[in-house]
Design a protein around this motif. Sequence first.
Motif, mmCIF file in Angstrom:
data_model
loop_
_atom_site.group_PDB
_atom_site.id
_atom_site.type_symbol
_atom_site.label_atom_id
_atom_site.label_comp_id
_atom_site.label_asym_id
_atom_site.label_seq_id
_atom_site.Cartn_x
_atom_site.Cartn_y
_atom_site.Cartn_z
ATOM 1 N N GLY A 119 -8.776 9.645 24.485
ATOM 2 C CA GLY A 119 -10.176 9.798 24.092
ATOM 3 C C GLY A 119 -10.679 11.228 24.131
ATOM 4 N N THR A 120 -10.445 11.904 25.252
ATOM 5 C CA THR A 120 -10.980 13.262 25.416
ATOM 6 C C THR A 120 -9.898 14.325 25.465
ATOM 7 O OG1 THR A 120 -10.966 13.141 27.830
ATOM 8 C CG2 THR A 120 -12.957 12.355 26.707
ATOM 9 N N LYS A 121 -8.637 13.889 25.348
ATOM 10 C CA LYS A 121 -7.482 14.793 25.341
ATOM 11 C C LYS A 121 -7.297 15.510 26.681
ATOM 12 C CE LYS A 121 -7.812 15.269 20.383
ATOM 13 N NZ LYS A 121 -9.006 14.577 20.012
ATOM 14 N N HIS A 122 -7.783 14.881 27.759
ATOM 15 C CA HIS A 122 -7.636 15.438 29.103
ATOM 16 C C HIS A 122 -6.267 15.082 29.669
ATOM 17 C CE1 HIS A 122 -8.451 16.666 33.173
ATOM 18 N NE2 HIS A 122 -8.036 15.480 33.589
ATOM 19 N N ILE A 123 -5.529 16.098 30.126
ATOM 20 C CA ILE A 123 -4.221 15.892 30.734
ATOM 21 C C ILE A 123 -4.391 15.853 32.243
ATOM 22 C CG2 ILE A 123 -1.957 16.927 31.157
ATOM 23 C CD1 ILE A 123 -2.066 18.038 28.305
ATOM 24 N N LYS A 124 -3.971 14.769 32.836
ATOM 25 C CA LYS A 124 -3.981 14.625 34.295
ATOM 26 C C LYS A 124 -2.718 15.300 34.819
ATOM 27 C CE LYS A 124 -5.503 12.385 38.025
ATOM 28 N NZ LYS A 124 -6.790 12.316 38.575
ATOM 29 N N ALA A 125 -2.895 16.258 35.736
ATOM 30 C CA ALA A 125 -1.756 17.011 36.268
ATOM 31 C C ALA A 125 -1.942 17.238 37.760
ATOM 32 C CB ALA A 125 -1.628 18.348 35.540
ATOM 33 N N SER A 126 -0.816 17.405 38.441
ATOM 34 C CA SER A 126 -0.828 17.648 39.886
ATOM 35 C C SER A 126 -1.275 19.079 40.173
ATOM 36 C CB SER A 126 0.569 17.428 40.452
ATOM 37 O OG SER A 126 1.429 18.476 40.024
ATOM 38 N N GLU A 127 -1.525 19.326 41.449
ATOM 39 C CA GLU A 127 -1.900 20.678 41.874
ATOM 40 C C GLU A 127 -0.782 21.682 41.598
ATOM 41 O OE1 GLU A 127 -4.798 21.988 42.939
ATOM 42 O OE2 GLU A 127 -5.609 20.025 42.419
ATOM 43 N N GLN A 128 0.484 21.267 41.733
ATOM 44 C CA GLN A 128 1.601 22.172 41.479
ATOM 45 C C GLN A 128 1.569 22.652 40.036
ATOM 46 O OE1 GLN A 128 4.931 21.379 39.707
ATOM 47 N NE2 GLN A 128 6.350 22.701 40.793
ATOM 48 N N VAL A 129 1.391 21.726 39.114
ATOM 49 C CA VAL A 129 1.369 22.075 37.691
ATOM 50 C C VAL A 129 0.131 22.915 37.377
ATOM 51 C CG1 VAL A 129 1.231 21.162 35.345
ATOM 52 C CG2 VAL A 129 2.745 20.077 37.017
ATOM 53 N N LEU A 130 -1.025 22.514 37.883
ATOM 54 C CA LEU A 130 -2.254 23.259 37.613
ATOM 55 C C LEU A 130 -2.205 24.666 38.199
ATOM 56 C CD1 LEU A 130 -4.903 20.455 38.144
ATOM 57 C CD2 LEU A 130 -4.060 21.386 35.968
ATOM 58 N N SER A 131 -1.559 24.818 39.350
ATOM 59 C CA SER A 131 -1.403 26.144 39.946
ATOM 60 C C SER A 131 -0.534 27.034 39.065
ATOM 61 C CB SER A 131 -0.786 26.015 41.337
ATOM 62 O OG SER A 131 -0.520 27.282 41.877
ATOM 63 N N LEU A 132 0.555 26.488 38.541
ATOM 64 C CA LEU A 132 1.414 27.258 37.637
ATOM 65 C C LEU A 132 0.672 27.632 36.357
ATOM 66 C CD1 LEU A 132 4.735 25.286 38.125
ATOM 67 C CD2 LEU A 132 4.337 27.667 38.786
ATOM 68 N N VAL A 133 -0.126 26.714 35.827
ATOM 69 C CA VAL A 133 -0.925 26.998 34.631
ATOM 70 C C VAL A 133 -1.903 28.133 34.925
ATOM 71 C CG1 VAL A 133 -2.715 26.082 33.109
ATOM 72 C CG2 VAL A 133 -0.688 24.712 33.611
ATOM 73 N N SER A 134 -2.570 28.068 36.065
ATOM 74 C CA SER A 134 -3.526 29.108 36.449
ATOM 75 C C SER A 134 -2.854 30.464 36.595
ATOM 76 C CB SER A 134 -4.210 28.705 37.755
ATOM 77 O OG SER A 134 -5.080 29.705 38.186
ATOM 78 N N GLN A 135 -1.678 30.483 37.222
ATOM 79 C CA GLN A 135 -0.933 31.735 37.368
ATOM 80 C C GLN A 135 -0.547 32.302 36.009
ATOM 81 O OE1 GLN A 135 2.374 31.342 40.163
ATOM 82 N NE2 GLN A 135 1.184 29.798 41.259
ATOM 83 N N PHE A 136 -0.136 31.431 35.104
ATOM 84 C CA PHE A 136 0.211 31.885 33.762
ATOM 85 C C PHE A 136 -1.000 32.516 33.079
ATOM 86 C CE2 PHE A 136 0.199 31.246 29.194
ATOM 87 C CZ PHE A 136 1.364 31.900 28.833
ATOM 88 N N GLN A 137 -2.145 31.837 33.174
ATOM 89 C CA GLN A 137 -3.352 32.339 32.515
ATOM 90 C C GLN A 137 -3.790 33.679 33.084
ATOM 91 O OE1 GLN A 137 -5.665 28.733 33.165
ATOM 92 N NE2 GLN A 137 -5.726 28.401 30.950
ATOM 93 N N GLN A 138 -3.635 33.875 34.390
ATOM 94 C CA GLN A 138 -4.024 35.132 35.014
ATOM 95 C C GLN A 138 -3.120 36.285 34.591
ATOM 96 O OE1 GLN A 138 -3.982 34.362 39.214
ATOM 97 N NE2 GLN A 138 -5.747 32.987 39.105
#
Length: 95
Positions: free
Chosen positions: A72-91
């Motif tokens: 519906g909203t294209k929201h991906i549910k992800a763990s803290e490990q994955v979200l932390s890696l995504v955040s590091q990549f973005q930074q």
Amino acid sequence: MRLCAWYLYGEKHRGYALNPVANFHLQNGSVMWRINWMADTSPRGIGASCGLMVNYRYFLEDTASNSAAYLGTKHIKASEQVLSLVSQFQQNSKL
């Protein structure tokens, strides 16, 4: 690992995960749970994904709501490990 997390979580086609395996699991209500370094060291694994593998976890009580949120909203549910890696990549990314 950071680039892999971004590819699986952040790269989209029409709002959905670009990777077909990720898209399959997310449509079925999974959580992008963990990215594993050198999990598949076979020649095929190294060639296809540099040896990286991702685990998708299914919490049965949440699969319907996770699936509905993704579709519906294209929201991906992800763990803290994955979200932390995504955040590091973005930074650190110049994208």
